[in-house]
Design a protein around this motif. Structure first.
Motif, PDB file in Angstrom:
ATOM      1  N   VAL A  50       0.897  -1.369  -0.100  1.00 24.70           N
ATOM      2  CA  VAL A  50       0.001  -0.036  -0.023  1.00 24.70           C
ATOM      3  C   VAL A  50       0.979   1.222   0.219  1.00 24.70           C
ATOM      4  N   TRP A  60       1.609   5.080  -0.223  1.00 25.72           N
ATOM      5  CA  TRP A  60       0.973   6.406   0.112  1.00 25.72           C
ATOM      6  C   TRP A  60       1.771   7.481   0.361  1.00 25.72           C
ATOM      7  N   SER A 120      -5.820  -5.467   2.654  1.00 25.36           N
ATOM      8  CA  SER A 120      -5.292  -4.663   1.795  1.00 25.36           C
ATOM      9  C   SER A 120      -6.241  -3.399   1.753  1.00 25.36           C
ATOM     10  N   ARG A 157      -6.033   0.503   2.508  1.00 24.03           N
ATOM     11  CA  ARG A 157      -6.288   1.371   1.460  1.00 24.03           C
ATOM     12  C   ARG A 157      -7.251   2.583   1.764  1.00 24.03           C
ATOM     13  N   VAL A 187      -3.299   7.089  -2.603  1.00 24.92           N
ATOM     14  CA  VAL A 187      -2.925   5.670  -2.298  1.00 24.92           C
ATOM     15  C   VAL A 187      -3.079   5.067  -3.674  1.00 24.92           C
ATOM     16  N   VAL A 241      -2.293   0.680  -4.306  1.00 19.34           N
ATOM     17  CA  VAL A 241      -1.960  -0.673  -3.926  1.00 19.34           C
ATOM     18  C   VAL A 241      -1.335  -1.320  -5.193  1.00 19.34           C
TER      19      VAL A 241
END
Length: 75
Positions: free
Chosen positions: A24, A26, A47, A51, A61, A63
């Protein structure tokens, strides 16, 4: 191999010990430049939670898979 066995990337969710299956990626735009990417690891179960947690704070963000590197998180 460590004292307790091989090193395994674990999920960043508090209390979770599952192996990670995703990154993840960010950043906090109020304090990080666009090229500063922070990474939390996530298992399949957490997950989406991680997120959503970051996105609810208006953080960009993205993934990705564990094998993918990200240099910038799109806004």
């Amino acid at each position: 191999m460590g004292a307790e066995g091989p090193l395994i990337d674990r999920c960043s969710r508090a209390g979770c010990t599952n192996p990670a299956s995703a990154k993840v990626n960010w950043r906090n735009p109020r304090i990080h430049t666009e090229d500063r990417v922070k990474i939390w690891l996530a298992c399949d179960e957490h997950s989406e939670f991680l997120r959503d947690y970051l996105a609810s704070r208006s953080f960009p963000v993205l993934v990705t898979g564990l094998d993918q590197d990200v240099s910038v998180v799109p806004t």
